[in-house]
Design an enzyme around this catalytic site. Sequence first.
Site, short mmCIF file in Angstrom:
data_model
loop_
_atom_site.label_atom_id
_atom_site.label_comp_id
_atom_site.label_asym_id
_atom_site.label_seq_id
_atom_site.Cartn_x
_atom_site.Cartn_y
_atom_site.Cartn_z
N SER A 52 0.61 -1.12 0.23
CA SER A 52 0.30 -0.21 0.22
C SER A 52 0.92 1.38 -0.36
O SER A 52 0.55 2.16 0.06
CB SER A 52 -1.43 -0.23 1.11
OG SER A 52 -0.65 0.18 2.34
N HIS A 53 2.42 1.22 -0.01
CA HIS A 53 3.17 2.71 0.19
C HIS A 53 3.99 1.77 -1.48
O HIS A 53 5.45 3.27 -0.60
CB HIS A 53 3.89 2.59 1.28
CG HIS A 53 3.22 3.01 2.82
ND1 HIS A 53 2.15 1.90 3.34
CD2 HIS A 53 2.72 4.22 2.71
CE1 HIS A 53 1.52 2.64 4.30
NE2 HIS A 53 1.48 4.00 4.06
N ARG A 57 0.40 3.73 -4.85
CA ARG A 57 0.96 5.08 -4.47
C ARG A 57 0.42 5.82 -5.55
O ARG A 57 0.30 7.26 -5.46
CB ARG A 57 1.49 5.14 -3.38
CG ARG A 57 1.21 5.14 -2.38
CD ARG A 57 0.23 5.93 -1.36
NE ARG A 57 0.15 4.89 0.12
CZ ARG A 57 -0.69 5.66 1.25
NH1 ARG A 57 -0.07 6.93 1.66
NH2 ARG A 57 -1.38 4.59 2.45
N HIS A 125 1.50 14.98 2.00
CA HIS A 125 2.27 13.77 2.44
C HIS A 125 2.17 12.57 2.32
O HIS A 125 -0.04 12.54 2.40
CB HIS A 125 2.57 13.76 4.13
CG HIS A 125 3.57 11.90 4.88
ND1 HIS A 125 3.35 11.42 4.71
CD2 HIS A 125 4.84 13.01 4.98
CE1 HIS A 125 4.57 10.68 5.12
NE2 HIS A 125 5.56 12.37 5.91
N ASP A 183 7.13 1.81 12.37
CA ASP A 183 5.67 2.19 11.82
C ASP A 183 4.70 2.24 11.57
O ASP A 183 4.00 0.98 11.01
CB ASP A 183 6.02 3.02 10.17
CG ASP A 183 5.64 4.02 9.50
OD1 ASP A 183 4.52 3.98 10.02
OD2 ASP A 183 5.84 4.22 7.67
N ASP A 193 -3.88 -0.09 2.99
CA ASP A 193 -4.74 -1.06 3.13
C ASP A 193 -6.49 -1.73 2.95
O ASP A 193 -6.34 -2.65 2.59
CB ASP A 193 -4.25 -1.85 4.41
CG ASP A 193 -3.19 -2.37 4.18
OD1 ASP A 193 -2.54 -2.27 2.80
OD2 ASP A 193 -2.16 -1.55 5.48
N LYS A 235 -7.29 3.90 24.30
CA LYS A 235 -6.04 4.37 23.96
C LYS A 235 -5.36 4.94 22.93
O LYS A 235 -4.44 5.72 22.41
CB LYS A 235 -5.22 3.01 24.66
CG LYS A 235 -5.19 3.02 25.95
CD LYS A 235 -5.00 1.59 26.69
CE LYS A 235 -4.93 0.73 27.84
NZ LYS A 235 -4.35 -0.53 28.02
#
Length: 343
Positions: A52-53, A57, A125, A183, A193, A235
């Site tokens: 996915s990166h 992209r 970004h 990451d 994803d 959280k």
Amino acid sequence: MDKAHSGDDVVLSLDEVFALSKSVLVAAGLTEAQAAPLARVLTEGQRDECHSHGLFRLPGCVQTIHHPRFNRDAVPDVTDTTAAVTRVDAQFGFSLPALEAAMPRFVEKARAIGISVLAINNCFHITALWPEIERLTAQGLVAIAMTPSHSWVAPAGGTKGALGTNPIAFGWPREGQEPYVFDFATSAIARGDISLHKMAGKPLKEGWAFDADGNPTTSAAAALEGAMLTFGGHKGSALSTMIELLAGPLIADMTSLESMDFDDGLKAAPCHGEILIAFDPAILGGGSRDNQASSERLFSAIADQGARLPSTRRYAARARSLANGVHVPRHLYEQIMALPRAG
């Protein structure tokens, strides 16, 4: 372009992935200085099988370049703020050229006083954070990076987007070994994803998303029109909010809500800020304890009981890709080959 095929995949060398990416980015209107660092990081994503990166992209990069507020001729403006702080204005171009422009000063300050903070403002970004972290661990520095995105993510207890996917990355250098790096998005799943699930016709896990009406859904298509959830309930929601504040208001940049407003429905990459912090263990750990020995004991205690250290999968994928090239789904390869490319 006659490439090797393996099943439904096209096999490319890393050099071919980089050349193809840069050619598409330049044809879309980027200067060489803007295109090269972005192409390199897309190649690294493909190399490490972070699908996915990687090349996935690239069409989104082209879409972002055509955003009316994107600056194709952006030249980053670096400012020395204090002995520990550096700012760089990306001038509404991509984040990576701005990071490259500021990197020498950013690293130099960490080595001089033990800690260095880099604020990147006004950047689009679209890439993973771990390649940035690995550049710092390669310098022997401990590093943290974080950034907001678009407000696709509902807070714990809510059903409407207010937070971004808000990734955070951390790296710890290791002598003679690959660094310890993680990451991850603070959403239950990365936005890219979900798009891959939609393309593959795969359902999402329960508890990952709401549809546009605020109902829980396992449909990727419905999730893309609704809202995602954070991981870990309250959280993850609190951690995501921290990232919003540190990488947004703290550095005088946009939150994910404001980034979404800035996009104005055009579905380009998020535009906002990014914050990176680097620590020099030679200075901060300069006491009587051996910080490398302590950290290695911890890593061994984790790995020796069969638990996986973060990035282990990526490093194994990297070795395969360096030896054998990368596998690109044929439909994605054909989509990219249909884009204009520089000669």
